[in-house]
Design a protein around this motif. Structure first.
Motif, PDB file in Angstrom:
ATOM      1  N   LEU A 157       0.820  -1.204   0.000  1.00 13.58           N
ATOM      2  CA  LEU A 157       0.000   0.000   0.000  1.00 13.58           C
ATOM      3  C   LEU A 157       0.858   1.261   0.000  1.00 13.58           C
ATOM      4  O   LEU A 157       0.460   2.283  -0.527  1.00 13.58           O
ATOM      5  CB  LEU A 157      -0.913   0.017   1.230  1.00 13.58           C
ATOM      6  CG  LEU A 157      -2.161  -0.862   1.148  1.00 13.58           C
ATOM      7  CD1 LEU A 157      -2.871  -0.895   2.485  1.00 13.58           C
ATOM      8  CD2 LEU A 157      -3.092  -0.362   0.063  1.00 13.58           C
ATOM      9  N   ARG A 158       2.052   1.145   0.616  1.00 13.71           N
ATOM     10  CA  ARG A 158       2.885   2.328   0.733  1.00 13.71           C
ATOM     11  C   ARG A 158       3.322   2.811  -0.648  1.00 13.71           C
ATOM     12  O   ARG A 158       3.447   3.994  -0.901  1.00 13.71           O
ATOM     13  CB  ARG A 158       4.108   1.977   1.575  1.00 13.71           C
ATOM     14  CG  ARG A 158       4.824   3.180   2.106  1.00 13.71           C
ATOM     15  CD  ARG A 158       5.906   2.746   3.045  1.00 13.71           C
ATOM     16  NE  ARG A 158       6.603   1.582   2.534  1.00 13.71           N
ATOM     17  CZ  ARG A 158       7.422   0.837   3.254  1.00 13.71           C
ATOM     18  NH1 ARG A 158       7.621   1.093   4.516  1.00 13.71           N
ATOM     19  NH2 ARG A 158       8.039  -0.197   2.717  1.00 13.71           N
ATOM     20  N   ASP A 159       3.568   1.859  -1.531  1.00 13.92           N
ATOM     21  CA  ASP A 159       3.999   2.219  -2.877  1.00 13.92           C
ATOM     22  C   ASP A 159       2.762   2.522  -3.714  1.00 13.92           C
ATOM     23  O   ASP A 159       2.299   1.706  -4.494  1.00 13.92           O
ATOM     24  CB  ASP A 159       4.789   1.042  -3.476  1.00 13.92           C
ATOM     25  CG  ASP A 159       5.384   1.412  -4.819  1.00 13.92           C
ATOM     26  OD1 ASP A 159       5.204   2.559  -5.254  1.00 13.92           O
ATOM     27  OD2 ASP A 159       6.024   0.550  -5.419  1.00 13.92           O
ATOM     28  N   TRP A 160       2.217   3.734  -3.522  1.00 15.61           N
ATOM     29  CA  TRP A 160       0.912   4.005  -4.132  1.00 15.61           C
ATOM     30  C   TRP A 160       0.972   4.052  -5.648  1.00 15.61           C
ATOM     31  O   TRP A 160      -0.002   3.777  -6.328  1.00 15.61           O
ATOM     32  CB  TRP A 160       0.308   5.300  -3.573  1.00 15.61           C
ATOM     33  CG  TRP A 160       1.153   6.523  -3.802  1.00 15.61           C
ATOM     34  CD1 TRP A 160       2.119   7.013  -2.971  1.00 15.61           C
ATOM     35  CD2 TRP A 160       1.122   7.395  -4.929  1.00 15.61           C
ATOM     36  NE1 TRP A 160       2.700   8.123  -3.508  1.00 15.61           N
ATOM     37  CE2 TRP A 160       2.110   8.396  -4.713  1.00 15.61           C
ATOM     38  CE3 TRP A 160       0.374   7.458  -6.099  1.00 15.61           C
ATOM     39  CZ2 TRP A 160       2.354   9.410  -5.615  1.00 15.61           C
ATOM     40  CZ3 TRP A 160       0.621   8.468  -7.001  1.00 15.61           C
ATOM     41  CH2 TRP A 160       1.599   9.429  -6.765  1.00 15.61           C
ATOM     42  N   ARG A 161       2.159   4.358  -6.192  1.00 13.69           N
ATOM     43  CA  ARG A 161       2.234   4.403  -7.651  1.00 13.69           C
ATOM     44  C   ARG A 161       2.002   3.015  -8.257  1.00 13.69           C
ATOM     45  O   ARG A 161       1.247   2.846  -9.201  1.00 13.69           O
ATOM     46  CB  ARG A 161       3.581   4.955  -8.096  1.00 13.69           C
ATOM     47  CG  ARG A 161       3.496   6.434  -8.403  1.00 13.69           C
ATOM     48  CD  ARG A 161       4.724   6.903  -9.096  1.00 13.69           C
ATOM     49  NE  ARG A 161       5.879   6.807  -8.203  1.00 13.69           N
ATOM     50  CZ  ARG A 161       7.101   7.244  -8.546  1.00 13.69           C
ATOM     51  NH1 ARG A 161       7.316   7.751  -9.734  1.00 13.69           N
ATOM     52  NH2 ARG A 161       8.099   7.142  -7.700  1.00 13.69           N
ATOM     53  N   THR A 162       2.663   2.046  -7.646  1.00 13.96           N
ATOM     54  CA  THR A 162       2.460   0.676  -8.120  1.00 13.96           C
ATOM     55  C   THR A 162       1.004   0.257  -7.920  1.00 13.96           C
ATOM     56  O   THR A 162       0.413  -0.389  -8.776  1.00 13.96           O
ATOM     57  CB  THR A 162       3.386  -0.290  -7.360  1.00 13.96           C
ATOM     58  OG1 THR A 162       4.687   0.256  -7.362  1.00 13.96           O
ATOM     59  CG2 THR A 162       3.392  -1.655  -8.003  1.00 13.96           C
ATOM     60  N   MET A 163       0.446   0.663  -6.767  1.00 15.46           N
ATOM     61  CA  MET A 163      -0.950   0.306  -6.489  1.00 15.46           C
ATOM     62  C   MET A 163      -1.880   0.813  -7.586  1.00 15.46           C
ATOM     63  O   MET A 163      -2.753   0.095  -8.065  1.00 15.46           O
ATOM     64  CB  MET A 163      -1.395   0.917  -5.146  1.00 15.46           C
ATOM     65  CG  MET A 163      -1.167   0.043  -3.955  1.00 15.46           C
ATOM     66  SD  MET A 163      -1.946  -1.544  -4.129  1.00 15.46           S
ATOM     67  CE  MET A 163      -3.637  -1.062  -3.832  1.00 15.46           C
ATOM     68  N   ILE A 164      -1.670   2.071  -7.976  1.00 15.10           N
ATOM     69  CA  ILE A 164      -2.537   2.646  -9.012  1.00 15.10           C
ATOM     70  C   ILE A 164      -2.397   1.841 -10.296  1.00 15.10           C
ATOM     71  O   ILE A 164      -3.385   1.504 -10.954  1.00 15.10           O
ATOM     72  CB  ILE A 164      -2.188   4.129  -9.250  1.00 15.10           C
ATOM     73  CG1 ILE A 164      -2.672   4.941  -8.055  1.00 15.10           C
ATOM     74  CG2 ILE A 164      -2.826   4.637 -10.534  1.00 15.10           C
ATOM     75  CD1 ILE A 164      -2.390   6.411  -8.167  1.00 15.10           C
ATOM     76  N   ILE A 165      -1.137   1.491 -10.622  1.00 16.20           N
ATOM     77  CA  ILE A 165      -0.934   0.707 -11.836  1.00 16.20           C
ATOM     78  C   ILE A 165      -1.648  -0.645 -11.714  1.00 16.20           C
ATOM     79  O   ILE A 165      -2.359  -1.074 -12.613  1.00 16.20           O
ATOM     80  CB  ILE A 165       0.572   0.487 -12.101  1.00 16.20           C
ATOM     81  CG1 ILE A 165       1.214   1.837 -12.418  1.00 16.20           C
ATOM     82  CG2 ILE A 165       0.784  -0.484 -13.249  1.00 16.20           C
ATOM     83  CD1 ILE A 165       2.692   1.764 -12.647  1.00 16.20           C
ATOM     84  N   LEU A 166      -1.499  -1.265 -10.545  1.00 13.35           N
ATOM     85  CA  LEU A 166      -2.055  -2.610 -10.386  1.00 13.35           C
ATOM     86  C   LEU A 166      -3.580  -2.621 -10.410  1.00 13.35           C
ATOM     87  O   LEU A 166      -4.189  -3.589 -10.833  1.00 13.35           O
ATOM     88  CB  LEU A 166      -1.560  -3.245  -9.080  1.00 13.35           C
ATOM     89  CG  LEU A 166      -0.080  -3.617  -9.070  1.00 13.35           C
ATOM     90  CD1 LEU A 166       0.283  -4.305  -7.790  1.00 13.35           C
ATOM     91  CD2 LEU A 166       0.238  -4.515 -10.259  1.00 13.35           C
TER      92      LEU A 166
END
Lengths: 367, 372
Positions: free
Chosen positions: A16-25
């Protein structure tokens, strides 16, 4: 057990901390299903045609009118000769040309026969075939409307019933495939990369030295992705039913359970990939080459498996996506229950078990 | 000029020193051509069908055997009754079930009309459309034969008939491999060009050697040209290799000029390589570069008309494909190889791609900075 949950929570926070990856995922699957759901289709639509009309009379005009009002064809223009048609084909302006013979309506009235030739640009064979069969169908309908009043002896009336997809929309064929592709990529690729990353950074050693058992570490790493994939699944199902009008004719519960099974298969595949690869780059390369291309090409996503030569069919049997596609098409479109998909479910479950056992054997506890 | 030559030589040495490179250049195209060309087919043959014959009359048997004789259809082995007819389709054992109702022959003789029902699995809509039209054609033929046989001395009543004949130009057998191979060539060239160029500068960044190059008097454009020429050569070689395989293994026609193909491929490669270079300047690690390249590739390929035709897409999606260089290249490959289109036919493609080439190269040069 408490330690294990603590670990899972740590992993979730990590993700969750890596929100950029989260948005991509989360965003990428939705964007993909919308883009490809609309763009990947092979139904006949607005095919540009040319007309070569030697007669230019009432009947030829009516037939041309019928063709254009069907919605499948757009008139590019009238041509004067077959040479002009050839030139238009080579320019890619038209895909089909309809040639009316000389003195069309007169010979139809007097000799009861008139001739039409349909020329297709068969460099695109599927389109050519479809365009030809639709054109011929429209002309045949027109011809039979001419003789409606007269009683023809011994006529067989054909009633054609298109099951599960009355309007022949190609979305019904492709959306399940896009679902399989996205779930496969997210689940398998992401898990393989996340574990390979710990290996590469050397932090896996730290984790292995902790009181957690190796299996717990792996499960803990996978758990957040299982949750994420289920969220993605919910999004994908919502989009495909609301935007593309995909029906869910069977039981929703069964559908979700089968999807969960497929996600588990993909996750275990991801674990196996990470177990055999030492760097993120290798993990990624294997995921893409082993997962993506075969899933697109050999699973029955775009191209029907039964038309392929047997070696490729044999390969398709070991792809989880192939079985998953059969299952979801059965549940969503045919509306069948578990009794019709238990074999495919068993295959998927067997694959999952096999992958888990192999990756456990392969996973080195000591570095 | 000399500087560029030295950079090119260095790049070539580096590429061929990498042992994993050679299989990528020589093995990948063969595998791709063999698998893709055979897997990607919408061809319809040997469709499994079955007959639910509730009439069991001589006529209904004849109808069934008429279908059995057709090259398009293969009868599945199950014996059907009214309960299992739809089951056959659900199980996937048959795509088409022909339902012949009770008293079919009797009705036909007595009432001059009888019903036949076709049940078709339409999940694959476009296949279903073609199956339906094949089946209707067979039935129409059968109807005419039956009429002639059953009415002795049947005089064809003066009914208006529109005779339909057809010709498939450029590919009379509707061979799908012929259609796919030119597109796969385009894919091959794109894949190698984009991947290699996307990895090029980012690799130097990652290893740190970019700093060393930056402090040399090599100018920006010299470095970029020097880096891209080897990929350009390799990609064109790849195309030649692919064409050779296509010719030898699949006997693909090359109707148009082979020079035109290479000319257009060269123009296209300028675009593809600069796109790769732009990716390379945007990313910090090879991994990122690879990920983005793959992501872009998937969109480029699925939106290129390689597998599914562009004209079937909705208008807004078609507009997106106007910005897809792969779509132009695939189109040109098919036009020139299969239809023998000449330069004037593909002028528009040339102009648009030239604009993209100018735009993308200048952006790539602009993006690449010699200072970190």
């Amino acid at each position: 057990m408490k330690k294990f949950f603590g670990f899972v929570i740590k992993e979730c926070l990590h993700l969750l901390r890596d929100w950029r990856t989260m948005i991509i995922l989360v965003g990428m699957p939705v964007a993909q299903i919308i883009l490809f759901g609309f763009a990947i289709r092979n139904e006949l639509d607005s095919v540009r045609i040319g007309i070569l009309d030697h007669s230019r009379d009432e009947v030829t005009r009516e037939i041309t009118e019928e063709l254009l009002s069907s919605g499948y064809f757009i008139l590019d223009g009238y041509y004067g000769s077959t040479d002009e048609i050839g030139a238009a084909f080579r320019k890619g302006r038209i895909k089909e040309a309809v040639v009316f013979g000389n003195d069309f309506s007169n010979s139809l009235v007097r000799e009861n026969r008139a001739d039409i030739q349909i020329i297709t640009d068969a460099s695109e064979p599927n389109m050519a075939n479809l365009a030809l069969s639709y054109t011929a169908g429209i002309i045949r309908n027109y011809a039979s409307s001419l003789s409606e009043q007269k009683q023809i002896p011994l006529t067989m009336n054909i009633e054609t019933k298109m099951l599960y997809n009355e309007e022949l929309r190609s979305v019904f064929m492709f959306v399940p495939g896009i679902m399989a592709l996205i779930l496969m990529l997210i689940s398998a690729m992401m898990t393989s990369i996340t574990i390979a990353r710990e290996k590469e950074l050397g932090t896996l050693e730290v984790l292995l030295a902790s009181p957690l058992k190796p299996m717990q570490i792996i499960l803990g790493k996978v758990a957040p992705y299982l949750i994420l994939s289920m969220v993605n699944l919910a999004l994908i199902l919502t989009v495909s039913t609301s935007v593309f009008g995909m029906p869910i004719r069977g039981s929703l519960l069964l559908l979700i359970a089968e999807c969960a099974l497929f996600i588990t298969t993909a996750l275990s595949l991801g674990i196996l990939i990470s177990a055999v690869s030492n760097s993120m780059q290798i993990a990624m390369a294997i995921s893409l080459v082993v997962l993506m291309l075969p899933t697109v090409l050999l699973s029955g996503f775009i191209f029907p498996v039964e038309n392929m030569p047997w070696p490729l069919q044999a390969i398709s049997h070991i792809l989880p996506a192939k079985w998953f596609l059969i299952i979801i098409k059965n549940i969503m479109l045919k509306g069948t229950g578990f009794a019709y998909v238990w074999k495919e479910t068993a295959v998927l479950a067997g694959m999952t078990l096999f992958l888990l056992v192999v990756s456990m054997k392969k996973f080195k506890i000591r570095l | 000029m000399r500087t560029i030559f030295y950079i090119v030589r260095k790049e070539f040495r580096q590429i061929f020193r990498n042992k994993s490179m050679l299989p990528i250049i020589f093995v990948m195209p063969v595998i791709q051509l063999l698998i893709l060309a055979n897997a990607a087919t919408f061809e319809i043959k040997n469709v499994d069908f079955n007959v639910l014959d509730l009439d069991r009359s001589p006529l209904s048997f004849k109808l069934a055997s008429k279908f059995e004789a057709s090259p398009y259809f293969t009868r599945s082995l199950t014996e059907l009754n009214s309960y299992t007819a739809e089951e056959e389709i659900i199980n996937g054992k048959a795509k088409l079930v022909i339902v012949i109702p009770e008293n079919f022959e009797k009705d036909l003789v007595r009432d001059n009309t009888a019903e036949v029902q076709l049940l078709i699995n339409a999940i694959d809509g476009s296949a279903a459309g073609i199956i339906a039209s094949y089946a209707q054609n067979i039935l129409a033929d059968f109807n005419i034969e039956a009429r002639i046989n059953m009415i002795n001395m049947y005089q064809p009543e003066p009914l208006p008939v529109i005779g339909i004949s057809y010709r498939h130009w450029f590919n009379p057998e509707l061979d799908y491999i012929t259609f796919m191979v030119p597109g796969i060539m385009a894919l091959l060239v794109t894949l190698i060009g984009l991947l290699l160029s996307a990895m090029s500068i980012v690799k130097e960044k990652e290893i740190g050697t970019i700093e060393q190059i930056n402090v040399t008097p090599i100018r920006k454009h010299e470095l970029i040209i020097g880096k891209l020429i080897p990929f350009f050569v390799i990609a064109l070689f790849e195309l030649a290799f692919g064409l050779t395989i296509g010719k030898i293994v699949f006997d693909i026609p090359i109707v148009g000029s082979i020079w035109l193909i290479f000319l257009f491929a060269a123009l296209y490669l300028i675009v593809a390589l600069s796109v790769g270079l732009i990716i390379s300047t945007f990313t910090d690690t090879q991994q990122q570069a690879m990920f983005i390249t793959w992501f872009i590739m998937v969109i480029f390929i699925l939106m290129s008309g390689l597998f599914t035709p562009i004209q079937s897409m909705p208008m807004w999606a078609q507009r997106i494909t106007w910005f897809n260089p792969v779509a132009y290249f695939i189109d040109v490959m098919r036009m020139v190889m299969l239809k023998g289109s000449d330069f004037s036919d593909i002028q528009r493609h040339f102009v648009i791609l030239s604009v993209y080439a100018v735009f993308s190269t200048s952006y790539a040069v602009f993006r690449y900075k010699k200072v970190n």
